[in-house]
Design an enzyme around this catalytic site. Structure first.
Site, mmCIF file in Angstrom:
data_model
loop_
_atom_site.group_PDB
_atom_site.id
_atom_site.type_symbol
_atom_site.label_atom_id
_atom_site.label_comp_id
_atom_site.label_asym_id
_atom_site.label_seq_id
_atom_site.Cartn_x
_atom_site.Cartn_y
_atom_site.Cartn_z
ATOM 1 N N ARG A 76 4.229 -8.037 0.969
ATOM 2 C CA ARG A 76 4.348 -9.060 -0.384
ATOM 3 C C ARG A 76 5.123 -10.104 -0.214
ATOM 4 N NH1 ARG A 76 2.561 -5.512 -4.582
ATOM 5 N NH2 ARG A 76 2.551 -3.355 -4.206
ATOM 6 N N GLY A 83 -4.432 -9.250 -4.898
ATOM 7 C CA GLY A 83 -4.235 -8.813 -6.326
ATOM 8 C C GLY A 83 -3.902 -10.128 -7.187
ATOM 9 N N THR A 117 -7.496 -4.295 -5.606
ATOM 10 C CA THR A 117 -6.254 -3.490 -6.230
ATOM 11 C C THR A 117 -6.573 -2.529 -6.730
ATOM 12 O OG1 THR A 117 -4.453 -3.580 -7.844
ATOM 13 C CG2 THR A 117 -6.104 -5.079 -8.314
ATOM 14 N N ASP A 152 -5.174 -1.182 -9.197
ATOM 15 C CA ASP A 152 -4.816 -1.493 -10.694
ATOM 16 C C ASP A 152 -5.913 -1.922 -11.412
ATOM 17 O OD1 ASP A 152 -2.252 -0.268 -10.047
ATOM 18 O OD2 ASP A 152 -1.236 -2.437 -9.962
ATOM 19 N N ARG A 176 2.120 26.169 -18.084
ATOM 20 C CA ARG A 176 3.021 25.239 -18.114
ATOM 21 C C ARG A 176 2.571 23.788 -18.563
ATOM 22 N NH1 ARG A 176 4.873 26.452 -12.030
ATOM 23 N NH2 ARG A 176 6.570 27.655 -12.450
ATOM 24 N N MET A 208 -0.386 5.391 -10.403
ATOM 25 C CA MET A 208 0.084 4.518 -10.469
ATOM 26 C C MET A 208 -0.365 3.190 -11.429
ATOM 27 S SD MET A 208 0.383 3.277 -6.434
ATOM 28 C CE MET A 208 1.721 3.574 -5.410
ATOM 29 N N GLY A 209 0.311 2.334 -11.479
ATOM 30 C CA GLY A 209 0.129 1.314 -12.750
ATOM 31 C C GLY A 209 1.281 1.074 -13.335
ATOM 32 N N HIS A 210 2.237 -0.042 -13.044
ATOM 33 C CA HIS A 210 3.267 -0.445 -13.667
ATOM 34 C C HIS A 210 2.850 -1.347 -15.127
ATOM 35 C CE1 HIS A 210 6.788 1.134 -11.574
ATOM 36 N NE2 HIS A 210 6.389 0.644 -10.496
ATOM 37 N N GLN A 248 -2.566 7.309 -3.453
ATOM 38 C CA GLN A 248 -3.701 6.700 -4.471
ATOM 39 C C GLN A 248 -4.360 5.345 -3.659
ATOM 40 O OE1 GLN A 248 -2.512 7.321 -8.865
ATOM 41 N NE2 GLN A 248 -0.735 7.532 -7.663
HETATM 42 O O1 F6P Z 1 -0.739 -2.427 -5.412
HETATM 43 C C1 F6P Z 1 -0.615 -1.893 -6.900
HETATM 44 C C2 F6P Z 1 0.200 -0.741 -6.796
HETATM 45 O O2 F6P Z 1 -0.101 0.261 -6.037
HETATM 46 C C3 F6P Z 1 0.620 -0.506 -8.280
HETATM 47 O O3 F6P Z 1 0.014 0.480 -8.698
HETATM 48 C C4 F6P Z 1 2.143 0.272 -7.859
HETATM 49 O O4 F6P Z 1 2.882 0.183 -9.064
HETATM 50 C C5 F6P Z 1 2.664 -0.597 -6.748
HETATM 51 O O5 F6P Z 1 1.592 -1.306 -6.161
HETATM 52 C C6 F6P Z 1 3.533 -0.134 -5.894
HETATM 53 O O6 F6P Z 1 4.008 -0.981 -4.939
HETATM 54 P P1 F6P Z 1 4.688 -0.741 -3.442
HETATM 55 O O7 F6P Z 1 3.757 -0.489 -2.608
HETATM 56 O O8 F6P Z 1 5.495 -2.091 -3.187
HETATM 57 O O9 F6P Z 1 5.862 0.272 -3.820
#
Ligand code: F6P
Length: 357
Positions: free
Chosen positions: A74, A111, A134, A136, A171, A178-180, A283
């Site tokens: 990144r 992405g 991506t 996402d 339960r 994943m997906g912020h 994922q």
């Molecule tokens: O690339 C997207 C993603 O996988 C998101 O879904 C996730 O929130 C984020 O990257 C996680 O990032 P890292 O690999 O830097 O922890």
């Protein structure tokens, strides 16, 4: 002769290799003379001139291979114009390396953040073609990104596995997907896995409604409930906070993630046992699913064709079931989110799924 630079940037995903292979196969099959410069670990490789010369054979046998043969990292767009710790101007360094190698174009796979930098490089005069990757699926200008379907399969498998154990023990289970910022993956995996409650960033939840749904299922004789919760799921109260207030609040946040907070609240309010499962980076891992292999190969081939025509400044996207070229300036800086009134949300609700909204 075409001299092509290539890099993969940002979080990895499945089918990055399949996409690069698609580009190279198209170029090689055209009989055009090509030289391929693979930059290592994303923009970092371009900034610091770290590359490998690659031949057609390097792209052979990688259709089914997860990850990226080039490595990724990144490089935040927010600081791309700031000098690095040694005072190097990163944008200038990327341009210098591009010109030094006399590249005809750069193929960039990435992405959202990646696309902002790709567009900046285009504005700076470089020839750029991008490919949308991506898990996402949140890139503007394309209905689909590669990696997404593979991740849906993995997250769905996780929910499927949870289903049987949840039923045995009666339960409440939370599967954190994943997906912020967006909920495409959670919504699709949640629906595919038969989740009862789906919480996504685009639809802030009311904990009372979440608990209400669990109780309703209980009253109807269902002993267990499954929640698919996006990493970025947010409560109605938190969604009302300003960015600054939210940041302040998160400084003292005691949970590893929203799912654990929800688990505690649900346990307190219902007395049910709650368990949290986080499939996390699984994922993004493993072999791309058949859909992604075909999809990424198609986009890669179209990118190759554009390069042969000398048409630059586009992302190869997918709209209304057709592969299209989308101007980079249209893509950069925009997120593709789920509209709360989207038909898929309506249909999920018709199926009895609660969004806690
Ligand atoms: O690339 C997207 C993603 O996988 C998101 O879904 C996730 O929130 C984020 O990257 C996680 O990032 P890292 O690999 O830097 O922890």
């Amino acid at each position: 002769m075409k001299r092509i630079g290539m890099l993969t940037s940002g979080g990895d995903c499945q089918a990055l290799n399949a996409a690069m292979r698609g580009v190279v196969k198209c170029l090689v099959n055209s009989k055009e003379n090509v030289e391929i410069y693979g930059f290592i670990d994303g923009y970092k490789g371009l900034i610091y001139g770290n590359f490998r010369m690659l031949g057609g054979h390097d792209f052979s046998g990688i259709l089914t291979k997860g990850g990226t043969i080039l490595g990724s990292s990144r490089t935040p767009f927010k600081t791309i114009k700031d000098p690095d710790e040694n005072g190097i101007d990163k944008v200038d360094a990327m341009k210098q390396n591009y010109y030094k190698l006399r590249l005809d174009c750069l193929v960039i796979l990435g992405g959202n953040g990646t696309h902002k930098t790709a567009n900046l490089l285009r504005e700076e005069g470089l020839n750029i073609i991008t490919l949308p990757k991506t898990i996402d699926n949140d890139l503007w200008g394309t209905d689909m990104t590669f990696g997404f379907q593979s991740a849906v399969n993995i997250a769905t498998d996780a929910i499927d596995c949870i289903h049987t154990t949840a039923a045995s023990h009666g339960r409440v289970f939370i599967v954190e997907v994943m997906g912020h910022k967006v909920g495409w993956l959670t919504l699709n995996a949640g629906m595919a896995g038969g989740a009862d409650i789906i919480l996504i960033p685009e639809i802030p939840y009311d904990i009372k409604k979440v608990v209400g749904k669990i109780q309703e299922r209980n009253d109807n004789g269902s002993k267990f409930t499954i929640l698919a919760v996006a990493e970025g799921a947010i409560s109605k109260e938190d969604a009302k906070l300003s960015k600054k207030e939210y940041k302040e609040k998160m400084k003292n946040y005691k949970f590893p993630s929203v799912s654990y907070e929800l688990a505690q609240q649900i346990e307190k309010m219902t007395g049910h046992e709650v368990r949290v499962t986080v499939p996390g980076h699984t994922q993004r891992g493993g072999s791309p699913c058949p859909y992604d292999r075909v999809f990424a190969s198609r986009l890669g081939a179209e990118a190759g064709e554009l390069i042969l025509k000398g048409e630059y400044g586009f992302m190869i996207g997918y709209r209304n079931r057709e592969v299209v070229k989308v101007p980079l300036e249209e893509v950069a800086g925009k997120l593709k989110m789920i509209a709360p009134d989207a038909s898929i949300v309506k249909e999920a609700k018709l199926l009895g799924i609660s969004f806690g909204g």
